[in-house]
Design a protein around this motif. Structure first.
Motif, short mmCIF file in Angstrom:
data_model
loop_
_atom_site.label_atom_id
_atom_site.label_comp_id
_atom_site.label_asym_id
_atom_site.label_seq_id
_atom_site.Cartn_x
_atom_site.Cartn_y
_atom_site.Cartn_z
N GLU A 1 0.80 -1.29 0.04
CA GLU A 1 0.10 -0.08 -0.04
C GLU A 1 0.96 1.15 0.09
N ARG A 2 0.89 1.95 -1.14
CA ARG A 2 1.69 2.96 -1.27
C ARG A 2 1.35 4.13 -0.15
N PHE A 3 2.29 4.67 0.51
CA PHE A 3 1.99 5.74 1.68
C PHE A 3 0.95 6.66 1.37
N GLN A 4 1.36 7.33 0.17
CA GLN A 4 -0.03 8.46 -0.24
C GLN A 4 -1.22 7.87 -0.82
N ARG A 5 -1.37 6.38 -1.09
CA ARG A 5 -2.63 5.70 -1.60
C ARG A 5 -2.90 4.74 -0.89
N GLN A 6 -3.03 4.78 0.40
CA GLN A 6 -3.44 3.72 1.33
C GLN A 6 -4.81 3.22 1.06
N GLY A 7 -4.77 1.75 0.98
CA GLY A 7 -6.15 1.26 0.52
C GLY A 7 -6.04 0.70 -1.03
N SER A 8 -5.33 1.32 -1.63
CA SER A 8 -4.80 0.84 -2.91
C SER A 8 -3.47 -0.17 -3.01
N PHE A 9 -3.56 -1.22 -3.44
CA PHE A 9 -2.56 -2.30 -3.42
C PHE A 9 -1.87 -2.28 -4.82
N VAL A 10 -0.58 -2.63 -4.86
CA VAL A 10 0.21 -3.23 -5.84
C VAL A 10 1.05 -4.49 -5.58
N ARG A 11 1.04 -5.43 -6.36
CA ARG A 11 1.73 -6.46 -6.13
C ARG A 11 3.26 -6.19 -6.40
N VAL A 12 4.25 -6.56 -5.37
CA VAL A 12 5.61 -6.23 -5.55
C VAL A 12 6.33 -7.07 -5.71
N THR A 13 6.09 -8.23 -5.23
CA THR A 13 7.05 -9.60 -5.42
C THR A 13 6.13 -10.88 -4.96
N GLU A 14 6.87 -11.94 -5.43
CA GLU A 14 6.29 -13.22 -5.11
C GLU A 14 7.32 -14.31 -5.23
N ALA A 15 7.29 -15.46 -4.49
CA ALA A 15 8.19 -16.57 -4.43
C ALA A 15 7.61 -17.69 -3.80
N LEU A 16 8.11 -18.79 -4.08
CA LEU A 16 7.91 -20.18 -3.63
C LEU A 16 9.26 -20.62 -2.76
N VAL A 17 8.91 -20.71 -1.46
CA VAL A 17 9.97 -21.05 -0.57
C VAL A 17 9.83 -22.41 -0.10
N THR A 18 10.86 -23.13 0.14
CA THR A 18 10.74 -24.43 0.70
C THR A 18 11.82 -24.76 1.77
N TYR A 19 10.95 -25.05 2.92
CA TYR A 19 11.44 -25.41 4.37
C TYR A 19 11.71 -26.80 4.58
N VAL A 20 12.76 -27.06 4.98
CA VAL A 20 12.90 -28.41 5.77
C VAL A 20 13.04 -28.74 7.06
N ALA A 21 12.20 -29.90 7.60
CA ALA A 21 12.26 -30.03 9.15
C ALA A 21 13.50 -30.58 9.56
N LEU A 22 14.13 -30.10 10.60
CA LEU A 22 15.32 -30.65 10.93
C LEU A 22 15.39 -31.30 12.38
N ASP A 23 16.30 -32.34 12.64
CA ASP A 23 16.52 -33.08 14.05
C ASP A 23 17.32 -32.23 14.68
N GLU A 24 17.71 -32.76 15.75
CA GLU A 24 18.54 -31.86 16.85
C GLU A 24 19.93 -31.82 16.28
N ASN A 25 20.46 -32.83 15.23
CA ASN A 25 21.42 -32.63 14.71
C ASN A 25 21.71 -31.92 13.49
N GLY A 26 20.73 -31.15 13.14
CA GLY A 26 20.47 -30.39 11.96
C GLY A 26 20.32 -31.12 10.66
N ARG A 27 19.86 -32.24 10.79
CA ARG A 27 19.61 -33.41 9.59
C ARG A 27 18.27 -33.10 9.28
N PRO A 28 17.75 -33.50 8.16
CA PRO A 28 16.30 -33.71 7.68
C PRO A 28 15.65 -34.56 8.46
N LYS A 29 14.49 -34.49 8.96
CA LYS A 29 13.47 -35.49 9.57
C LYS A 29 12.40 -35.47 8.99
#
Length: 144
Positions: A108-136
């Motif tokens: 929402e631009r500061f001067q035009r609140q209530g009006s939106f523009v899409r600025v970015t998008e991404a696909l992000v992948t997270y992996v579960a880790l055990d206490e040793n930092g290995r995937p679980k």
């Protein structure tokens, strides 16, 4: 001179925040977050996308996790000081050890609140880790 038509660019005008994603984070960038052109550093935005993207996987993984991949990170518009950034996300895939999230960012631009523009998008992948930092394996349980 080539007469080959250029590929159509995505629209950069007003947008509507998604209704099929959850609002997980709102932030306002400040002057210290800018580059030499006065726009917000892309890395600053990327860090916030990573934070926003981790909210929903944290509910599923319920433990230590790490970002393992970012795919298709596209900046469509610059982010400016004073913009109100809204980060929306949805889980797109739950694997044996990982969760992938689609994150969209709207300003929402500061001067035009209530009006939106899409600025970015991404696909992000997270992996579960055990206490040793290995995937679980992610525990799948309907019990909450």
């Amino acid at each position: 001179m080539s007469t080959k038509p250029r590929a159509a660019l995505p629209p950069h005008g007003p947008a509507t925040p998604p209704t099929d994603k959850e609002l997980v984070l709102k932030v306002i960038p400040m002057p210290a977050d800018t580059n030499g052109n006065g726009d917000i550093f892309g890395g600053w935005v990327m860090a916030h996308v990573d934070l926003a993207g981790s909210i929903l996987p944290a509910r599923i993984i319920r433990g230590r996790m790490a970002t393992v991949a970012v795919k298709e990170f596209v900046f469509k518009q610059p982010v400016r000081v004073g913009d109100i950034l809204s980060f929306y996300s949805s889980v797109t895939r739950i694997g044996r050890t990982s969760v992938t999230v689609d994150v969209e960012v709207f300003a929402e631009r500061f001067q035009r609140q209530g009006s939106f523009v899409r600025v970015t998008e991404a696909l992000v992948t997270y992996v579960a880790l055990d206490e040793n930092g290995r995937p679980k394996a992610i525990e799948t349980s309907d019990a909450g």
